[in-house]
Write a protein that holds these residues in place. Structure first.
Motif, PDB file in Angstrom:
ATOM      1  N   SER A  14       0.820  -1.215   0.000  1.00  6.67           N
ATOM      2  CA  SER A  14       0.000   0.000   0.000  1.00  6.67           C
ATOM      3  C   SER A  14       0.852   1.262   0.000  1.00  6.67           C
ATOM      4  O   SER A  14       0.618   2.192  -0.781  1.00  6.67           O
ATOM      5  CB  SER A  14      -0.927   0.003   1.223  1.00  6.67           C
ATOM      6  N   VAL A  15       1.847   1.296   0.889  1.00  4.21           N
ATOM      7  CA  VAL A  15       2.692   2.496   0.994  1.00  4.21           C
ATOM      8  C   VAL A  15       3.548   2.659  -0.259  1.00  4.21           C
ATOM      9  O   VAL A  15       3.747   3.789  -0.746  1.00  4.21           O
ATOM     10  CB  VAL A  15       3.565   2.439   2.263  1.00  4.21           C
ATOM     11  N   ALA A  16       4.050   1.561  -0.806  1.00  2.82           N
ATOM     12  CA  ALA A  16       4.837   1.639  -2.045  1.00  2.82           C
ATOM     13  C   ALA A  16       3.987   2.188  -3.185  1.00  2.82           C
ATOM     14  O   ALA A  16       4.459   3.008  -3.987  1.00  2.82           O
ATOM     15  CB  ALA A  16       5.391   0.259  -2.405  1.00  2.82           C
ATOM     16  N   THR A  17       2.729   1.756  -3.261  1.00  7.12           N
ATOM     17  CA  THR A  17       1.837   2.276  -4.302  1.00  7.12           C
ATOM     18  C   THR A  17       1.558   3.755  -4.078  1.00  7.12           C
ATOM     19  O   THR A  17       1.522   4.539  -5.041  1.00  7.12           O
ATOM     20  CB  THR A  17       0.512   1.485  -4.323  1.00  7.12           C
ATOM     21  N   LEU A  55       4.492   5.624  -5.407  1.00  4.78           N
ATOM     22  CA  LEU A  55       4.482   5.674  -6.871  1.00  4.78           C
ATOM     23  C   LEU A  55       3.462   6.687  -7.388  1.00  4.78           C
ATOM     24  O   LEU A  55       3.728   7.442  -8.332  1.00  4.78           O
ATOM     25  CB  LEU A  55       4.171   4.288  -7.436  1.00  4.78           C
ATOM     26  N   VAL A  56       2.282   6.689  -6.780  1.00  9.36           N
ATOM     27  CA  VAL A  56       1.243   7.634  -7.201  1.00  9.36           C
ATOM     28  C   VAL A  56       1.700   9.062  -6.947  1.00  9.36           C
ATOM     29  O   VAL A  56       1.512   9.957  -7.787  1.00  9.36           O
ATOM     30  CB  VAL A  56      -0.088   7.341  -6.482  1.00  9.36           C
ATOM     31  N   PHE A  57       2.340   9.285  -5.797  1.00  7.68           N
ATOM     32  CA  PHE A  57       2.851  10.635  -5.518  1.00  7.68           C
ATOM     33  C   PHE A  57       3.892  11.046  -6.550  1.00  7.68           C
ATOM     34  O   PHE A  57       3.839  12.163  -7.098  1.00  7.68           O
ATOM     35  CB  PHE A  57       3.453  10.704  -4.112  1.00  7.68           C
ATOM     36  N   GLY A 115      -5.679  16.194  -5.550  1.00 11.58           N
ATOM     37  CA  GLY A 115      -4.901  16.466  -4.340  1.00 11.58           C
ATOM     38  C   GLY A 115      -5.781  16.957  -3.202  1.00 11.58           C
ATOM     39  O   GLY A 115      -5.580  16.597  -2.036  1.00 11.58           O
ATOM     40  N   LYS A 116      -6.770  17.772  -3.517  1.00 14.69           N
ATOM     41  CA  LYS A 116      -7.710  18.247  -2.499  1.00 14.69           C
ATOM     42  C   LYS A 116      -8.470  17.077  -1.890  1.00 14.69           C
ATOM     43  O   LYS A 116      -8.650  16.992  -0.672  1.00 14.69           O
ATOM     44  CB  LYS A 116      -8.685  19.254  -3.106  1.00 14.69           C
ATOM     45  N   ALA A 117      -8.904  16.146  -2.739  1.00 13.54           N
ATOM     46  CA  ALA A 117      -9.624  14.958  -2.254  1.00 13.54           C
ATOM     47  C   ALA A 117      -8.712  14.106  -1.371  1.00 13.54           C
ATOM     48  O   ALA A 117      -9.134  13.615  -0.319  1.00 13.54           O
ATOM     49  CB  ALA A 117     -10.143  14.142  -3.432  1.00 13.54           C
ATOM     50  N   ILE A 118      -7.452  13.949  -1.779  1.00 20.70           N
ATOM     51  CA  ILE A 118      -6.494  13.165  -1.002  1.00 20.70           C
ATOM     52  C   ILE A 118      -6.297  13.758   0.383  1.00 20.70           C
ATOM     53  O   ILE A 118      -6.365  13.061   1.405  1.00 20.70           O
ATOM     54  CB  ILE A 118      -5.152  13.085  -1.749  1.00 20.70           C
ATOM     55  N   ILE A 172      -0.471   8.604   1.259  1.00 21.97           N
ATOM     56  CA  ILE A 172      -0.461   9.487   0.089  1.00 21.97           C
ATOM     57  C   ILE A 172      -0.705  10.932   0.522  1.00 21.97           C
ATOM     58  O   ILE A 172      -0.069  11.863   0.008  1.00 21.97           O
ATOM     59  CB  ILE A 172      -1.492   9.036  -0.987  1.00 21.97           C
ATOM     60  N   ALA A 173      -1.590  11.131   1.507  1.00 18.84           N
ATOM     61  CA  ALA A 173      -1.815  12.487   2.024  1.00 18.84           C
ATOM     62  C   ALA A 173      -0.550  13.017   2.709  1.00 18.84           C
ATOM     63  O   ALA A 173      -0.195  14.198   2.569  1.00 18.84           O
ATOM     64  CB  ALA A 173      -2.994  12.485   2.992  1.00 18.84           C
TER      65      ALA A 173
END
Length: 283
Positions: free
Chosen positions: A125-128, A131-133, A146-149, A219-220
């Motif tokens: 989860s954290v690795a994904t 990657l998304v970031f 980004g606002k939703a995150i 991600i946040a």
């Protein structure tokens, strides 16, 4: 003409025996396979999570319930990938308690599975999330993603410890009911349909899933820590207080209570209830 698939579908008593057999196999799997499949499951849940977050981006004009419905349908892809593609999810593995209650799995074997799979889920989860970031996807939609995150991350840290526990209980009762229903499935289509509605229900209701939060909060945190200018602008425009968004608060005030709740909801409220009904050999 009768459909043989329907007539051959396992009944609840058969599903309970199947859950017990699967629990024994999972509990005794090799550490390498459990961890590797745990990483995959964490990544698959993260896929559902970023799909869900993106769907909700810029949806403020829509009714709350309808937005949540879209998020839930999107998030369901995570468990579909896990069940159909094959992976090990900690929350679903709380059903191993059925085999444990029948004394076919020891306490040590049960805890071994949970620790290995939970660790793998966290890594995936954290690795994904990382990657998304790094992809910059959070800047899409004029910053709406980004606002939703950030909004999701802040909201998840505003629960009390007790509230987070009970939100976790309710969540994993539904997740494990989804997994339970797949034990009656004959086809891939059956499995997908069995998964979508319970998973959508927990997302719509706003319940808390520990493995999903291993994506939503990191991600946040990545956005806040590594793109402070973007995060600061979003926080100012949206009135978000980012002070609580720390790794310590994530681990102690969200992940810990939600994990406790997930164990109770899946292992006790689903696993043990069905074990008592179908597998408990009374004197």
């Amino acid at each position: 003409m009768n459909n043989p698939g329907i007539s051959n579908a396992p009944l609840p008593a058969d599903m309970a025996r199947k859950a017990e057999e699967i629990g024994v196999k999972k509990a005794r799997g090799s550490a390498f396979h459990l961890f590797s499949l745990g990483v995959l499951a964490g990544a698959f849940v993260a896929i559902g999570a970023f799909f869900s977050t993106t769907v909700s981006a810029g949806a403020g004009a829509m009714p709350y319930g309808f937005t949540r419905l879209l998020m839930g349908l999107a998030f369901s892809v995570g468990l579909v990938l896990i069940v159909v593609g094959g992976a090990e999810l900690f929350t679903g593995n709380t059903l191993i308690m059925m085999a444990w209650a029948s004394r076919k799995v020891s306490t040590l074997e049960l805890l071994r599975n949970w620790v290995i799979v939970y660790t793998g889920n966290f890594v995936g989860s954290v690795a994904t999330a990382a990657l998304v970031f790094l992809s910059g996807q959070y800047t899409f939609g004029g910053g709406a993603v980004g606002k939703a995150i950030l909004s999701v991350g802040v909201a998840k840290l505003n629960f009390t410890f007790t509230q987070a526990v009970f939100l976790g209980v309710l969540c994993n009762a539904l997740v494990c009911l989804a997994v339970w229903l797949t034990y009656s499935a004959i086809t891939t289509t059956d499995k997908i349909l069995a998964i979508v509605f319970p998973i959508t229900a927990f997302v719509v209701a706003g319940f808390e899933h520990s493995v999903a939060n291993m994506y939503f909060l990191p991600i946040a945190l990545f956005v806040r820590q590594f793109d402070p200018a973007f995060a600061g602008k979003i926080a100012t425009d949206a009135g978000l207080a980012l002070e609580k968004l720390t790794w310590g608060n994530f681990l102690l005030h969200n992940l810990l209570p939600v994990t406790i709740g997930n164990i109770i909801g899946g292992g006790v409220m689903v696993g043990m209830v069905y074990w008592m009904i179908y597998l408990w050999k009374r004197a």
